[in-house]
Design a protein around this motif. Structure first.
Motif: not given
Length: 427
Positions: A287-290, A294-295
């Motif tokens: 999901s974009r919010k994560d 994650i990066a």
């Protein structure tokens, strides 16, 4: 027009054979009659006619050995024999020239050859516009609108088709015996073969021992899930037959069967996946919010000082994210063997092989040209467009020079790490 313009004296006066008074007369006439600058009958067309015809007369003087109306020509065995009309296409529009002739028909003009219909520059313009992705119809309309020149789509197609001869020579040219790094990537183009389908075109770029970037060739692939081992063996064998005897590292992005084929052609070569592509594929499962988190958690993995340290950091990453995004863990696990090689290298080497961004900048220019065209009728048309886009890149070589300036540290690291294979390849 370069050849004509260069025929000026050191005082920068009018070209040889054209007086300042005659030039001023044309300018005054243009003002009085309201002549347009370009197009048929325009001021630039008249000036072009004047200058080119003057140059042709000069060439005839050189050919005969004497000037017009010079008594020295009597009894020489050859002389002027009138003129013939000829229309040529120039940047200023179509221009009708009066080309001098001699009685023996031995005069071979250089400024406008006997069967030449376009002055130097027009063909370069057509090829440049084609490299930007314009169709033959769009180029024809552009020349008509800007230069007032009516050039048929067939003529434009003929001009660009000549590029294919150059492409064949380029695609088969000899290559260096050793490359520190090869980048292999692909772009997708739409080709109408019955139905419009996406087809890959693979671009291979080498980093030379001198640190310059060189596109080694283009290969069209098939529509489907990927190319087979025979396909890649053919491509790599072609590179080897053109002189590439050794490659230290090949950087690619999950191209099926490619690593095995590399091992057959260059047994010592290390295959490295593109880390940026790996990260990009990672985000596709999240999901974009994560993404930001994650990066942050993955950075210690791909910047680890050793493979063991990377494994430890990846274990921590898995403990945190596996339950939510198991596909990400599987992606990294399946790619691990092609991911970790660069961890064993010096930072100078890591900076070179870390990403295919070097080739991505080339592909970005290609994609602009491809996008402008939409789709192609044949594979050859697609390859021609890609080739033209590549040939139009970095004409001054400034980007290659910038890379070279940062290359010395990496060169030293490659030489030590790979135990003299670069030096051996240059002998």
């Amino acid at each position: 027009m370069t050849d004509v313009i260069d025929r000026e004296d050191e005082s920068n006066s009018a070209p040889v054979g054209v007086s300042d008074a005659r030039l001023q007369e044309l300018v005054d006439q243009a003002r009085a009659e309201g002549l347009q600058l370009t197009g048929e009958g325009g001021l630039l067309a008249k000036l072009t006619k004047l200058v080119v015809e003057s140059a042709l007369e000069g060439e005839m003087d050189d050919h005969l050995g004497y000037g017009k109306n010079d008594p020295a020509g009597r009894g020489s065995g050859n002389s002027r024999n009138g003129r013939r009309a000829k229309t040529v296409l120039t940047e200023a529009g179509p221009v009708e020239l009066d080309v001098p002739r001699d009685r023996e028909s031995s005069f071979e003009p250089k400024i406008v050859a006997k069967r030449q219909r376009r002055l130097t520059g027009v063909e370069d313009m057509v090829i440049s516009l084609s490299a930007k992705g314009l169709t033959t119809g769009e180029i024809s309309a552009h020349l008509a609108e800007v230069y007032g020149a009516e050039v048929s789509k067939q003529t434009i197609s003929t001009i660009t088709e000549r590029v294919m001869d150059g492409m064949a020579e380029w695609q088969n040219r000899p290559l260096d015996p050793v490359y520190p790094v090869l980048f292999i990537d692909c772009i997708h183009v739409k080709i109408r073969d019955g139905n419009v389908a996406n087809r890959p075109i693979y671009v291979v770029m080498g980093v030379t021992v001198d640190g310059t970037r060189d596109i080694l060739g283009l290969w069209a692939g098939e529509h489907g899930d990927g190319e087979g081992a025979k396909y890649w063996l053919r491509v790599l064998s072609e590179l080897k037959n053109r002189g590439v005897q050794d490659v230290l590292i090949v950087v690619c992005d999950g191209l099926k069967h490619l690593p095995d084929s590399i091992g057959q052609v260059w047994p010592q070569t290390i295959v490295q996946t593109c880390v940026v592509h790996l990260l990009r594929n990672t985000y596709a499962y999240a999901s974009r919010k994560d993404w930001a988190e994650i990066a942050k958690d993955l950075k210690p993995v791909y910047t680890a000082p050793s493979e063991q340290a990377a494994l430890d950091r990846f274990a921590e990453f898995s403990d945190k994210w596996e339950k939510r995004y198991p596909a990400i863990i599987r992606l990294w696990t399946n790619t691990w063997a092609e991911f970790v090689p660069f961890l064993q290298f010096d930072n100078a080497i890591r900076q070179v092989i870390y990403t295919t961004n070097a080739i991505e900048s080339v592909n970005a220019r290609i994609r602009r040209a491809v996008k402008a065209r939409g789709h192609f009728p044949t594979e050859a048309a697609a390859l021609k467009c890609v080739y033209l886009a590549i040939m139009s890149l970095d004409p001054k070589g400034t980007a290659r020079q910038r890379w070279s300036n940062r290359w010395k540290a990496a060169l030293n690291a490659f030489e030590i790490t790979f135990d003299g294979r670069l030096s051996a390849g240059r002998k």
